[in-house]
Design a protein around this motif. Sequence first.
Motif, PDB file in Angstrom:
ATOM      1  N   PHE A 156     -48.434   2.327 -31.703  1.00  0.00           N
ATOM      2  CA  PHE A 156     -48.259   2.361 -30.250  1.00  0.00           C
ATOM      3  C   PHE A 156     -49.156   3.429 -29.641  1.00  0.00           C
ATOM      4  CE2 PHE A 156     -46.486   3.998 -26.368  1.00  0.00           C
ATOM      5  CZ  PHE A 156     -46.091   2.876 -25.671  1.00  0.00           C
ATOM      6  N   THR A 210     -40.306  -0.107 -27.116  1.00  0.00           N
ATOM      7  CA  THR A 210     -41.639   0.108 -26.545  1.00  0.00           C
ATOM      8  C   THR A 210     -41.548   0.642 -25.118  1.00  0.00           C
ATOM      9  OG1 THR A 210     -41.747  -2.234 -25.893  1.00  0.00           O
ATOM     10  CG2 THR A 210     -42.745  -1.624 -28.009  1.00  0.00           C
ATOM     11  N   ARG A 211     -40.524   0.224 -24.380  1.00  0.00           N
ATOM     12  CA  ARG A 211     -40.345   0.758 -23.025  1.00  0.00           C
ATOM     13  C   ARG A 211     -40.075   2.263 -23.069  1.00  0.00           C
ATOM     14  NH1 ARG A 211     -36.328   2.294 -19.979  1.00  0.00           N
ATOM     15  NH2 ARG A 211     -34.753   1.663 -21.513  1.00  0.00           N
ATOM     16  N   GLU A 244     -43.218   4.169 -23.974  1.00  0.00           N
ATOM     17  CA  GLU A 244     -44.034   4.334 -22.772  1.00  0.00           C
ATOM     18  C   GLU A 244     -43.566   5.545 -21.958  1.00  0.00           C
ATOM     19  OE1 GLU A 244     -44.016   0.854 -20.328  1.00  0.00           O
ATOM     20  OE2 GLU A 244     -46.024   0.288 -20.992  1.00  0.00           O
ATOM     21  N   LYS A 245     -42.266   5.648 -21.789  1.00  0.00           N
ATOM     22  CA  LYS A 245     -41.690   6.701 -20.953  1.00  0.00           C
ATOM     23  C   LYS A 245     -41.948   8.081 -21.543  1.00  0.00           C
ATOM     24  CE  LYS A 245     -37.288   8.203 -18.940  1.00  0.00           C
ATOM     25  NZ  LYS A 245     -35.833   7.882 -18.815  1.00  0.00           N
ATOM     26  N   SER A 280     -44.152   8.986 -23.893  1.00  0.00           N
ATOM     27  CA  SER A 280     -45.542   9.287 -24.255  1.00  0.00           C
ATOM     28  C   SER A 280     -46.474   9.325 -23.050  1.00  0.00           C
ATOM     29  CB  SER A 280     -46.060   8.257 -25.251  1.00  0.00           C
ATOM     30  OG  SER A 280     -46.209   6.978 -24.645  1.00  0.00           O
ATOM     31  N   GLN A 283     -48.020   6.751 -22.139  1.00  0.00           N
ATOM     32  CA  GLN A 283     -49.035   5.742 -22.424  1.00  0.00           C
ATOM     33  C   GLN A 283     -48.520   4.345 -22.088  1.00  0.00           C
ATOM     34  OE1 GLN A 283     -50.881   8.008 -26.360  1.00  0.00           O
ATOM     35  NE2 GLN A 283     -50.907   5.781 -26.250  1.00  0.00           N
ATOM     36  N   ARG A 284     -49.424   3.521 -21.649  1.00  0.00           N
ATOM     37  CA  ARG A 284     -49.081   2.138 -21.329  1.00  0.00           C
ATOM     38  C   ARG A 284     -48.918   1.335 -22.628  1.00  0.00           C
ATOM     39  NH1 ARG A 284     -49.737  -1.566 -17.010  1.00  0.00           N
ATOM     40  NH2 ARG A 284     -50.293  -3.683 -17.683  1.00  0.00           N
ATOM     41  N   GLY A 285     -47.839   0.610 -22.713  1.00  0.00           N
ATOM     42  CA  GLY A 285     -47.584  -0.201 -23.886  1.00  0.00           C
ATOM     43  C   GLY A 285     -48.024  -1.630 -23.694  1.00  0.00           C
ATOM     44  N   ARG A 305     -48.051  -5.496 -22.846  1.00  0.00           N
ATOM     45  CA  ARG A 305     -47.346  -6.286 -21.844  1.00  0.00           C
ATOM     46  C   ARG A 305     -46.985  -7.677 -22.343  1.00  0.00           C
ATOM     47  NH1 ARG A 305     -46.338  -2.217 -20.403  1.00  0.00           N
ATOM     48  NH2 ARG A 305     -46.627  -1.173 -18.403  1.00  0.00           N
TER      49      ARG A 305
END
Length: 331
Positions: A189, A240-241, A244-245, A247, A249-251, A253
């Motif tokens: 990720f 993964t959500r 994202e929060k 880190s 970083q965009r995970g 989609r």
Amino acid sequence: MKVFVTGATGLLGGSVVRQLLAQGHEVLGLVRDPRKARPQQGLTWCEGDIEFPAGWRERLHGCQAVVHCAAYFREYYGRGDHWPRLVRLNVQATLELLEESLKAGVSHFVHITSSGTLHPRSQATQDEECRGQADLKSNLYFRSKILTDEAIDAWPGRDRLRVITILPGWMFGPEDVAPTAAGRLVHDFLNGKLPAVPPGGTGVVDARDVASAIVAALERQDIRGRYVVAGPTTTLANLTRLLEKVSGQRGPRLHLPYRLAMLLALVVETVARWLGKDALITREGIRSLQHGHQYNSSRAQRDLGVTFRPLEETLSDCVTWWRSRTTTDSA
């Protein structure tokens, strides 16, 4: 208490070692590769392989407890026929360790299996009594662990050695050096190598919370039997959500439906086989996340004082550790 810990450099074993040392216990860690062992004050390393008792059996003398974290689980993702190794290392070697522990005068033996060995019954949640059947498990790792549990139940020395079985959920946590499948997921990720989110989910638990349960079981003189320490069930989409929060970083989609995920896994497995490499995603790995079981850890919460830290906290610590490791490696 002097404790012999197998798999002492792994995610769970390492956490057990650190918590035992922090509480003043003496620890002897069994490791195959001393280069992976990080020196810690009060810790002694024993080089050896669980498969070959001659290398470590004498070191059990003087130990009051054994925590058996070592296991072979490559079938999850490795190519080839792993069943003989799974039986040898997970079943037979565990029985040999039990026999040697009894001969050495060990009083407590903690065996680590998996909540994946449980079989759903009519109740909404799975507990210690939902024993799985080996011949119904397509996942060979879980099958080998069920056979190990059955062998321990039938072991003649069971009345003379206090045996405690811990059934963790899918463990995440920092210090995942190997790494495990959980550690690879966080690593991929963070490095943008997770192109899509597979379906499914399972019980997710912090390895440090499992280690706390193990240490508590050792320190209680009236504890024996089986304990589920699985954590709440969550989905890969939620994992993964949260990554994202924590880190920033965009995970990915793209969320794959089950049939498409299985098709993709088949393609990846085929290409990996042609290239002589291990597949990054497998059909069995996807199947194992589809059951949607809810696990009941109330017995461990009652008897061992188990608590589960928030998943967001666990993943935040994982991200911090991976980033610190990247910084250290590049320095």
